[in-house]
Each structure stands twice: as structure tokens, then as C-alpha cells.
Design an enzyme around this catalytic site. Sequence first.
Site, PDB file in Angstrom:
ATOM      1  N   LYS A 132       0.516   4.376   6.643  1.00 56.33           N
ATOM      2  CA  LYS A 132      -0.205   5.255   5.847  1.00 56.33           C
ATOM      3  C   LYS A 132       0.326   6.683   6.026  1.00 56.33           C
ATOM      4  CE  LYS A 132      -2.858   1.809   4.778  1.00 56.33           C
ATOM      5  NZ  LYS A 132      -2.983   1.127   3.713  1.00 56.33           N
ATOM      6  N   SER A 159       0.861  -1.042   0.045  1.00 58.36           N
ATOM      7  CA  SER A 159       0.021  -0.125  -0.041  1.00 58.36           C
ATOM      8  C   SER A 159       0.704   1.324  -0.102  1.00 58.36           C
ATOM      9  CB  SER A 159      -1.095   0.035   1.172  1.00 58.36           C
ATOM     10  OG  SER A 159      -0.215   0.206   2.202  1.00 58.36           O
TER      11      SER A 159
END
EC number: 3.4.21.-
Length: 165
Positions: free
Chosen positions: A118, A75
Site C-alpha cells: 500500500k 489494489s
Amino acid sequence: MSFMKLKAISTLLTVINFINNNKKSGQWWQTLHRTMLRGVLGKTFRLIGYTIQYGCIVHCTFEYVGGVVMCSGPSMEPTIQNSDIVFAENLSRHFYGIQRGDVVIAKSPSDPKSNICKRVIGLEGDKILSSSSSDFFKSHSYVPMGHVWLEGDNLQNSTDSRFGL
């Protein structure tokens, strides 16, 4: 003679002297046993004390300064590759707060035992333009109070705030 041999002879002479001085009372064995027990207990308690002290130092270091984290998953590619090891420091959030663009390590909402890596896109109260994977439908979302909007750098392969996580 070496120092170790002299030390052993000195210790043996001390024990023999101790026994001879306490023979009259008949309790030399008990006295020797008590003295040795005190020495062993003293060393044990010192070791326990050092272990607790160093354990507290290590805990405070990982809790307040930072720690080493392995980021897994695609990600955050290309910024952070799968299985990269990073140092996650905790000090800057106390001095500067979390800002847009920061890369953060957070608890996964779907699995609280694991962490996610993230990038912060929005702060509480921000209006976020989010799009579906086909980029056909666009919608606006507001970041709730006390939360941040997190997205991975690899939008096509990231489960993040766009999907309710």
C-alpha cells in the site's frame, strides 16, 4: 601419467607405508580408522560451520537490507500490477523514516501470515478526509499514534485503512 593417477598412487603408497610402520603394534587398523574418522569429522564440522555462516549472512541480508516480494491483487494498479515482483529494501526507513507517498510492504491485519502492498497517505496524528465508495459521505479520521494511514492506488478495488485495515 596424469596428475590424478600420480595423486592416487601417492595416496596408496602413503597408506601402505602407514600400515607397514604400524604392523608391529597390531593396531594399524585402529589407527587408520581413527585417522579417517578425524578427517571425515573435520570435513563435516567445516561444512556445518560454513552453512551456519552463510545462513547468518543470508538472514541478515533479508532482514536488514531487503528482499524480493511478489505483490498480488489489484489494489496498487496501475503503479504495481498484479503478480509484479519488486525489491523491498529496508534501509531507507532507518535513515529517513516513513514519509507520505512511500509504497510500503506491511503485515496484513486480517491475515498476519500475508503481506500487503500500500501507499502511505498519512502519518500518526494526521487528520484524513475519507469518503465512502459512493463519494456521498465524507468523514474525517485521525491516524492513531504509532500507526500510518495506508491506501491502495486503485481506490475502487482496495481494502485499506478506510475500512479499518
